[in-house]
Design a protein around this motif. Structure first.
Motif, short mmCIF file in Angstrom:
data_model
loop_
_atom_site.label_atom_id
_atom_site.label_comp_id
_atom_site.label_asym_id
_atom_site.label_seq_id
_atom_site.Cartn_x
_atom_site.Cartn_y
_atom_site.Cartn_z
N ARG A 1 -7.59 3.15 7.20
CA ARG A 1 -6.85 2.73 5.71
C ARG A 1 -5.65 2.14 5.71
NH1 ARG A 1 -10.36 6.11 2.38
NH2 ARG A 1 -11.60 7.47 3.63
N LEU A 2 -5.18 1.63 6.86
CA LEU A 2 -3.95 1.12 6.85
C LEU A 2 -3.96 -0.69 6.33
CD1 LEU A 2 -2.34 2.89 9.94
CD2 LEU A 2 -2.26 3.65 7.61
N THR A 3 -2.84 -0.87 6.00
CA THR A 3 -2.67 -2.57 5.52
C THR A 3 -1.67 -3.19 6.26
OG1 THR A 3 -1.02 -1.97 3.64
CG2 THR A 3 -3.52 -1.42 3.33
N VAL A 4 -1.41 -4.27 6.04
CA VAL A 4 -0.52 -5.12 6.43
C VAL A 4 0.77 -4.79 6.37
CG1 VAL A 4 -0.20 -6.77 4.66
CG2 VAL A 4 0.22 -7.63 6.72
N GLN A 5 1.04 -3.83 5.43
CA GLN A 5 2.43 -3.34 4.98
C GLN A 5 3.03 -1.88 5.79
OE1 GLN A 5 5.35 -4.72 3.03
NE2 GLN A 5 3.80 -6.35 3.58
#
Length: 682
Positions: A223-227
């Motif tokens: 569920r992680l993103t580029v940020q």
């Protein structure tokens, strides 16, 4: 003994374990003492809590406010560290080990708090490097800045340092303005849970800044993103599985790893038996083999010594290791406690058996050793084990298998090139140490082995009284290493903070860059005030406030008097013919420090006032010679303001010195400490 339920802290509430929980056994007695894990944690809710509450609250704080927060947090932990000592004995750690883990972790937070105040601005934008002039006239400039990521840092920590391992990641993360979700190793997660509980009880951290997962992270990484950032400490196998996860690759999620490391220690050819260096080497190796029962990512796994010194090294290490008392870690007489778990003990014994296929065991029998005190035979104890590999060039396991326990292998080298080749066979490590007093040996090893190691630790009789030890990562210095060690970096002062920030190149006019960086940029709009800036308090001064002086002519008599007064009779100031033969000067010229002195005389306001002290000059450059008969004038501008304590702040002034034709002859930054106005302060 009551069974402890190790909880998670998720989305603002404590959540206990469920039926999926794993049992945790005492490293000392082997008894089940706790259980941890909950498969029902809502990872989306945790991420929303961090991104929606923790992140905005932290980003609203300046670096200095976050640094003060870290200092308060460290002070609070220090007040409650006995609670952490008491519970940590069950991990097999001795009181000396607690000083590494608990006190070391708290000390790391203090260092980042200090560096945040001293080396970072009282702002939310960090300026990286100098202004780049991108146009001839200076109307279009470039600057690198760093700003906080808008996501969350997921910290996946190892079992060996449940406090230090958490705090060394958490301190730079919070200083960067990023919330964290901490996932400790299950074997020692009860210690991390207590540390998180102590921090949250303090009410120092904003809501959402810190969460804890005791047990599995489930689908959190998906569920992680580029940020977001994942910072991992553990085995190379687990690191590979994590870093190659499709969601992390697809979204370019930052991944920082510190993993397996076959660290080496080299005994210099000059460190013969009987020298202080030889004795130091034996002490360092013994300490690194036995501290935390060898469960340190920086422990010495390979002992590299001159061929002729192998026998004396083995004899000396046997003698010292035989005096190490193994047993109950809570007993002050114990020199080495247990491994963290029975599983870890089995892993150590299996890997030691692999080493034994290539090397002779010369000390330590895991089937025959004494356990002292109240410790049980069912605890996860092993003795220190020392191996001798006579043919290290032909060996494989000794350079590839990390035995994460009190195990190390001695190997001979022919010459220094051979020593560095052996050290580099580990294919990347966190640290290599070299015990030598010969500077030429030190340089040769630095050039030969530097590319394969994250840190090189040199020590000898001159530095040993104050040195911190082979295995001690310091918050000031980079901790990490290439290749097998994971290819990442942690700590390193402000460098460690940058892992949780985005570096961005900004381009624009001086006014635009001044607004973005909160630093006045030469060429930006100037502000004039009827009062001299030295009569105005720290609070009243404005960025870009500029004072322009009258001119002063530099006479030949001034130059000669300055030379006589200071004793600086360098020929360029005193011998016209010699000065003309110099490609830099047209003839006799004024001293650079005369120009600085006269410049100060032009802009200083002499009366008692808010300016308390001149603390230094930065970026001083002499740009054009000043000849007798030239005149100089000064432009003094407020470049940056940084609060320092409750009484005063630092003002950085841009000083530009020009001649009668307007040509720059000198420039520098002047630093002064200025009092706050009445009733004001940081």
């Amino acid at each position: 003994m009551a069974l402890q339920d190790v909880r998670s802290f998720a989305a603002g509430r404590w959540i206990g374990s469920d039926q999926s929980a794993r049992e945790i056994r005492s490293a000392v007695t082997g008894e089940v003492m706790a259980r941890a894990g909950n498969a029902t944690l809502d990872m989306d809710e945790m991420l929303d809590y961090a991104r929606g509450q923790g992140g905005p609250a932290l980003r609203a704080m300046t670096f200095h406010a976050r640094a003060r927060m870290l200092k308060a947090l460290a002070q609070h932990l220090a007040e409650h560290k006995q609670r952490l000592y008491d519970i940590s004995f069950a991990t097999g750690a001795t009181q000396k080990d607690h000083l590494i883990d608990i006190d070391g972790g708290i000390g790391t937070v203090f260092v980042f708090a200090s560096k945040g105040r001293r080396e970072m601005p009282d702002d939310t934008v960090y300026v990286d490097g100098q202004i780049e002039q991108l146009s001839r006239g200076g109307t279009f400039l470039g600057q690198h800045i760093c700003t906080s990521l808008r996501g969350v840092a997921v910290h996946i920590n190892a079992f060996n340092f449940p406090v230090w391992g958490m705090l060394e990641k958490l301190a730079p993360t919070l200083l960067a303005g990023v919330p964290a979700i901490v996932k400790p190793a299950t074997a020692s997660c009860y210690v991390a849970e207590l540390a998180v509980q102590i921090m949250l009880e303090s009410k120092i951290l904003p809501e959402g800044a810190l969460q804890l997962v005791s047990g599995s992270t489930g689908d959190l990484l998906d569920r992680l993103t580029v940020q977001d950032v994942v910072s991992f400490t553990g085995s190379a196998r687990t690191a590979l599985a994590l870093r190659s996860a499709a969601p992390l690759l697809e979204r370019a999620v930052r991944f920082v790893a510190e993993q397996d490391s076959l660290n080496a220690s080299i005994l210099g050819p000059d460190a013969r038996p009987g020298t202080p260096e030889f004795d130091l080497f034996i002490r360092e190796v013994t300490r690194e083999m036995t501290a935390k029962a060898g469960q340190k990512c920086t422990a010495i796994r390979r002992i590299i010594t001159p061929e002729e010194t192998v026998a004396p090294v083995i004899e000396a290490l046997r003698d010292r290791l035989s005096k190490v008392r193994i047993g109950d870690p809570s007993d002050s007489a114990t020199g080495m406690g247990a491994l963290v778990s029975a599983e870890q003990r089995m892993d150590v014994l299996e890997k030691a058996a692999q080493i034994e296929t290539e090397a002779e065991r010369v000390f330590g029998d895991p089937e025959d050793f004494e356990i002292h005190g109240e410790a049980a035979q069912s605890g996860a104890f092993v003795p220190p084990m020392l191996f001798h590999c006579a043919r290290p060039d032909m060996a494989q396991h000794v350079h590839e298998v990390e035995v994460f326990g009190p195990v190390s292998t001695i190997m001979p080298y022919r010459d220094l090139d051979h020593a560095t080749q052996l050290a580099n066979k580990g294919q990347g490590s966190l640290v290599a140490s070299i015990i030598t007093r010969d500077p030429k040996v030190a340089r040769a090893v630095a050039l030969g082995a530097g590319a394969f190691h994250g840190r090189l630790y040199f020590n000898n009789r001159d530095s040993m009284a104050e040195s911190t030890g082979h295995g001690s990562p310091l918050p000031h210095m980079v901790h990490g290493g290439p290749g097998r060690a994971g290819g990442g970096e942690e700590l390193g002062g402000v460098r460690g903070v940058m892992h949780y920030m985005q570096r961005t190149a900004v381009q624009g006019s001086p006014d635009i860059l001044s607004a973005i960086t909160s630093r006045w940029v030469p060429g930006a709009t100037e502000i004039t005030h009827e009062d001299h800036p030295f009569t105005r308090s720290f609070d009243d001064l404005e960025l870009g406030e500029t004072f322009r002086t009258a001119a002063r002519e530099i006479m030949l008599e001034d130059i000669e008097q300055f030379a006589r007064f200071t004793g600086d009779t360098f020929y360029a100031h005193m011998d016209d013919a010699a000065a003309k033969r110099n490609p830099f000067f047209p003839g006799r010229v004024a001293h650079g420090y005369l120009i600085l002195s006269f410049a100060a005389g032009l802009f200083v306001q002499p009366d008692e006032g808010p300016v308390l002290a001149n603390t230094g000059l930065d970026t001083l450059r002499f740009l054009k010679p000043v000849e007798p008969g030239d005149s100089i004038r000064v432009s003094l501008s407020v470049k940056q303001k940084t609060p320092r304590n409750d009484d005063y702040g630092e003002v950085r002034w841009h000083v530009a010195v020009a001649n009668q034709d307007g040509d720059p002859v000198a420039s520098y930054d002047l630093l002064t400490m200025n009092a706050y106005g009445a009733g004001t302060g940081p």
